[in-house]
Design a protein around this motif. Structure first.
Motif, PDB file in Angstrom:
ATOM      1  N   PRO A  20       0.822  -1.136   0.072  1.00 18.14           N
ATOM      2  CA  PRO A  20      -0.271   0.011  -0.175  1.00 18.14           C
ATOM      3  C   PRO A  20       1.105   1.151  -0.188  1.00 18.14           C
ATOM      4  O   PRO A  20       1.934   1.317   0.729  1.00 18.14           O
ATOM      5  CB  PRO A  20      -0.663  -0.139   1.274  1.00 18.14           C
ATOM      6  N   VAL A  21       0.325   2.177  -0.687  1.00 19.86           N
ATOM      7  CA  VAL A  21       1.335   3.465  -0.720  1.00 19.86           C
ATOM      8  C   VAL A  21       0.820   4.488   0.168  1.00 19.86           C
ATOM      9  O   VAL A  21       1.525   5.573   0.502  1.00 19.86           O
ATOM     10  CB  VAL A  21       1.133   4.064  -2.019  1.00 19.86           C
ATOM     11  N   PHE A  22      -0.335   4.558   0.715  1.00 12.92           N
ATOM     12  CA  PHE A  22      -0.961   5.330   1.827  1.00 12.92           C
ATOM     13  C   PHE A  22      -0.909   4.712   2.955  1.00 12.92           C
ATOM     14  O   PHE A  22      -1.264   3.688   3.216  1.00 12.92           O
ATOM     15  CB  PHE A  22      -2.288   5.592   1.449  1.00 12.92           C
ATOM     16  N   PRO A  23      -0.328   5.365   3.961  1.00 11.54           N
ATOM     17  CA  PRO A  23       0.052   6.945   4.001  1.00 11.54           C
ATOM     18  C   PRO A  23       1.467   7.221   3.625  1.00 11.54           C
ATOM     19  O   PRO A  23       1.937   8.263   3.467  1.00 11.54           O
ATOM     20  CB  PRO A  23      -0.387   7.456   5.428  1.00 11.54           C
ATOM     21  N   LEU A  24       2.466   6.059   3.969  1.00 14.69           N
ATOM     22  CA  LEU A  24       3.709   6.442   3.853  1.00 14.69           C
ATOM     23  C   LEU A  24       4.343   6.804   2.819  1.00 14.69           C
ATOM     24  O   LEU A  24       5.096   7.810   2.628  1.00 14.69           O
ATOM     25  CB  LEU A  24       4.441   4.998   4.513  1.00 14.69           C
ATOM     26  N   PHE A  25       4.128   6.248   1.673  1.00 11.17           N
ATOM     27  CA  PHE A  25       4.717   6.646   0.317  1.00 11.17           C
ATOM     28  C   PHE A  25       4.084   7.914  -0.060  1.00 11.17           C
ATOM     29  O   PHE A  25       4.621   8.791  -0.650  1.00 11.17           O
ATOM     30  CB  PHE A  25       4.663   5.489  -0.628  1.00 11.17           C
ATOM     31  N   ASP A  26       2.816   8.202   0.030  1.00  5.53           N
ATOM     32  CA  ASP A  26       2.022   9.285  -0.402  1.00  5.53           C
ATOM     33  C   ASP A  26       2.721  10.579   0.528  1.00  5.53           C
ATOM     34  O   ASP A  26       2.683  11.500  -0.182  1.00  5.53           O
ATOM     35  CB  ASP A  26       0.560   8.996  -0.015  1.00  5.53           C
ATOM     36  N   THR A  27       2.923  10.386   1.709  1.00 11.41           N
ATOM     37  CA  THR A  27       3.584  11.409   2.344  1.00 11.41           C
ATOM     38  C   THR A  27       4.889  11.643   1.817  1.00 11.41           C
ATOM     39  O   THR A  27       5.160  12.914   1.638  1.00 11.41           O
ATOM     40  CB  THR A  27       3.727  11.131   4.130  1.00 11.41           C
ATOM     41  N   ALA A  28       5.635  10.742   1.439  1.00 13.37           N
ATOM     42  CA  ALA A  28       6.971  11.054   0.903  1.00 13.37           C
ATOM     43  C   ALA A  28       6.634  11.878  -0.559  1.00 13.37           C
ATOM     44  O   ALA A  28       7.560  12.841  -0.868  1.00 13.37           O
ATOM     45  CB  ALA A  28       7.851   9.842   0.436  1.00 13.37           C
ATOM     46  N   TYR A  29       5.660  11.525  -1.248  1.00 16.12           N
ATOM     47  CA  TYR A  29       5.499  11.977  -2.437  1.00 16.12           C
ATOM     48  C   TYR A  29       4.853  13.478  -2.357  1.00 16.12           C
ATOM     49  O   TYR A  29       5.367  14.343  -3.197  1.00 16.12           O
ATOM     50  CB  TYR A  29       4.202  11.190  -3.322  1.00 16.12           C
ATOM     51  N   PHE A  30       4.108  13.837  -1.191  1.00 18.05           N
ATOM     52  CA  PHE A  30       3.712  15.113  -0.881  1.00 18.05           C
ATOM     53  C   PHE A  30       4.905  16.015  -0.859  1.00 18.05           C
ATOM     54  O   PHE A  30       5.140  17.285  -1.069  1.00 18.05           O
ATOM     55  CB  PHE A  30       2.566  15.221  -0.041  1.00 18.05           C
ATOM     56  N   ILE A  31       5.732  15.530   0.033  1.00 17.96           N
ATOM     57  CA  ILE A  31       6.802  16.222   0.803  1.00 17.96           C
ATOM     58  C   ILE A  31       7.640  16.756  -0.413  1.00 17.96           C
ATOM     59  O   ILE A  31       8.084  17.759  -0.575  1.00 17.96           O
ATOM     60  CB  ILE A  31       7.506  15.300   1.676  1.00 17.96           C
ATOM     61  N   VAL A  32       8.213  15.505  -1.209  1.00 14.95           N
ATOM     62  CA  VAL A  32       9.064  16.294  -2.627  1.00 14.95           C
ATOM     63  C   VAL A  32       8.452  17.252  -3.409  1.00 14.95           C
ATOM     64  O   VAL A  32       9.070  18.027  -4.097  1.00 14.95           O
ATOM     65  CB  VAL A  32       9.276  15.024  -3.395  1.00 14.95           C
ATOM     66  N   SER A  33       7.022  16.817  -3.535  1.00 15.38           N
ATOM     67  CA  SER A  33       6.186  17.703  -4.600  1.00 15.38           C
ATOM     68  C   SER A  33       6.191  19.311  -4.065  1.00 15.38           C
ATOM     69  O   SER A  33       6.302  20.222  -4.799  1.00 15.38           O
ATOM     70  CB  SER A  33       4.961  17.108  -4.862  1.00 15.38           C
ATOM     71  N   VAL A  34       5.984  19.428  -2.725  1.00 16.09           N
ATOM     72  CA  VAL A  34       5.876  20.586  -2.250  1.00 16.09           C
ATOM     73  C   VAL A  34       7.406  21.219  -1.828  1.00 16.09           C
ATOM     74  O   VAL A  34       7.532  22.513  -2.051  1.00 16.09           O
ATOM     75  CB  VAL A  34       5.171  20.536  -0.819  1.00 16.09           C
ATOM     76  N   LEU A  35       8.368  20.424  -1.846  1.00 14.35           N
ATOM     77  CA  LEU A  35       9.718  20.952  -1.802  1.00 14.35           C
ATOM     78  C   LEU A  35       9.994  21.633  -3.149  1.00 14.35           C
ATOM     79  O   LEU A  35      10.573  22.697  -3.289  1.00 14.35           O
ATOM     80  CB  LEU A  35      10.575  19.882  -1.520  1.00 14.35           C
ATOM     81  N   TYR A  36       9.600  21.106  -4.273  1.00 11.25           N
ATOM     82  CA  TYR A  36       9.856  21.823  -5.513  1.00 11.25           C
ATOM     83  C   TYR A  36       9.047  22.938  -5.739  1.00 11.25           C
ATOM     84  O   TYR A  36       9.759  23.679  -6.488  1.00 11.25           O
ATOM     85  CB  TYR A  36       9.406  20.496  -6.811  1.00 11.25           C
ATOM     86  N   LEU A  37       7.766  23.026  -5.165  1.00 13.85           N
ATOM     87  CA  LEU A  37       7.291  24.131  -5.118  1.00 13.85           C
ATOM     88  C   LEU A  37       7.965  25.104  -4.434  1.00 13.85           C
ATOM     89  O   LEU A  37       8.071  26.546  -5.023  1.00 13.85           O
ATOM     90  CB  LEU A  37       5.894  23.915  -4.700  1.00 13.85           C
TER      91      LEU A  37
END
Length: 297
Positions: A20-37
């Motif tokens: 499952p990707v939620f919540p651990l992998f999704d959290t990492a996805y959100f962190i990197v995405s917002v970092l790029y922002l």
């Protein structure tokens, strides 16, 4: 031994695909995405002046791929925002990265060893999204190869494809940064990956979906972690593309070079004007008569 090894690898791939990707992998996805922002010029200032606009940009970075995929398939573009858990999690990540006291959260997640872990975890989510996009499109269009590829592609790189729209929310307009004109490695990899998953989904590629997810994820993790660690923007596909593209699509025209020379020639002509034309015989005789008349006076 070879059969046992193959069975173990197949079991590993199946277990990995079912992870499952939620919540651990999704959290990492959100962190990197917002970092790029946050790395974007003016993003921090915008978050202070207009927190709502900053939040919208963050949501596009986190869920832009779902919005584009839904638009392609004729579904409500905000359908994914009904997933309250994901939206709240992405909002929490956005708030901590931009507004955490003393930037503590940002400093922790942008620390290179931690960031490499998050980047690797993000690629796990990216490949799952590509596979899910192709599978979803195949459910609606069984023989629509190009629809499957388009849906899988935007699922894997929808954030980059929506970059110009996201820039407008930040008050920036840079059409020359169009992702289709200048594809980054994730966009190209998502395109190639969705072709593989489409071939697998239509049974033209004799490999299981779990194995394809596992091997393509490993490829993406190795490439992205290496590129992030070395701060490199060179695409691993560049050597192959430099060999194949001139064969099938021709080399770059040298018209711009000749035009460049023409411009240089024009500049030389401006800086060194041609000498005035020689006077004619009649003009010389006229000048002689004038001088004689002046002398007589």
């Amino acid at each position: 031994m070879e059969v046992a090894g193959a069975l173990q690898l197949g079991e590993l791939a199946a277990a990995f695909a079912a992870l499952p990707v939620f919540p651990l992998f999704d959290t990492a996805y959100f962190i990197v995405s917002v970092l790029y922002l946050k790395y974007e010029p003016g993003a921090v200032e915008m978050s202070r002046k207009s927190p709502f606009a900053s939040w919208l940009c963050a949501m596009l970075h986190c869920f832009g791929s779902y919005i584009l995929a839904n638009l392609l398939l004729g579904e409500p573009p905000i359908d994914y925002f009904s997933n309250n858990s994901s939206v709240i999690l992405a909002t929490a990540v956005w708030y901590l990265i931009f507004f955490c006291p003393m930037n503590l959260f940002y400093k922790c997640v942008s620390f290179l060893p931690m960031k490499l872990i998050f980047v690797a975890m993000k690629e796990v989510v990216r490949v799952r999204k590509i596979a899910a996009g192709v599978h979803h499109a195949h459910h609606h269009y069984h023989h629509g190869w190009f629809i499957m590829m388009a849906t899988g592609w935007v699922k894997g790189s929808g954030v980059a494809l929506m970059s110009n729209f996201e820039q407008l929310l930040r008050g920036v307009w840079k059409p020359e940064t169009n992702e289709i004109l200048h594809m980054s490695f994730p966009t190209k990899a998502s395109l190639y990956g969705t072709i593989l998953f489409t071939l697998q989904q239509t049974h033209w590629l004799p490999v299981s979906e779990a194995n394809l997810i596992f091997f393509f994820t490993m490829f993406m993790i190795v490439c992205k972690v290496f590129m992030t660690a070395t701060h490199s923007h060179a695409s691993p596909f560049a050597p192959v593309e430099s060999f194949i593209c001139p064969v099938f699509f021709g080399s770059v025209s040298s018209g711009h070079t000749s035009h460049h020379h023409d411009q240089h020639g024009a500049s030389h002509e401006v800086s060194h004007p041609p000498p005035p034309p020689a006077k004619s015989k009649e003009e010389l005789n006229e000048g002689t008569r004038k001088r004689k008349a002046k002398k007589a006076e």
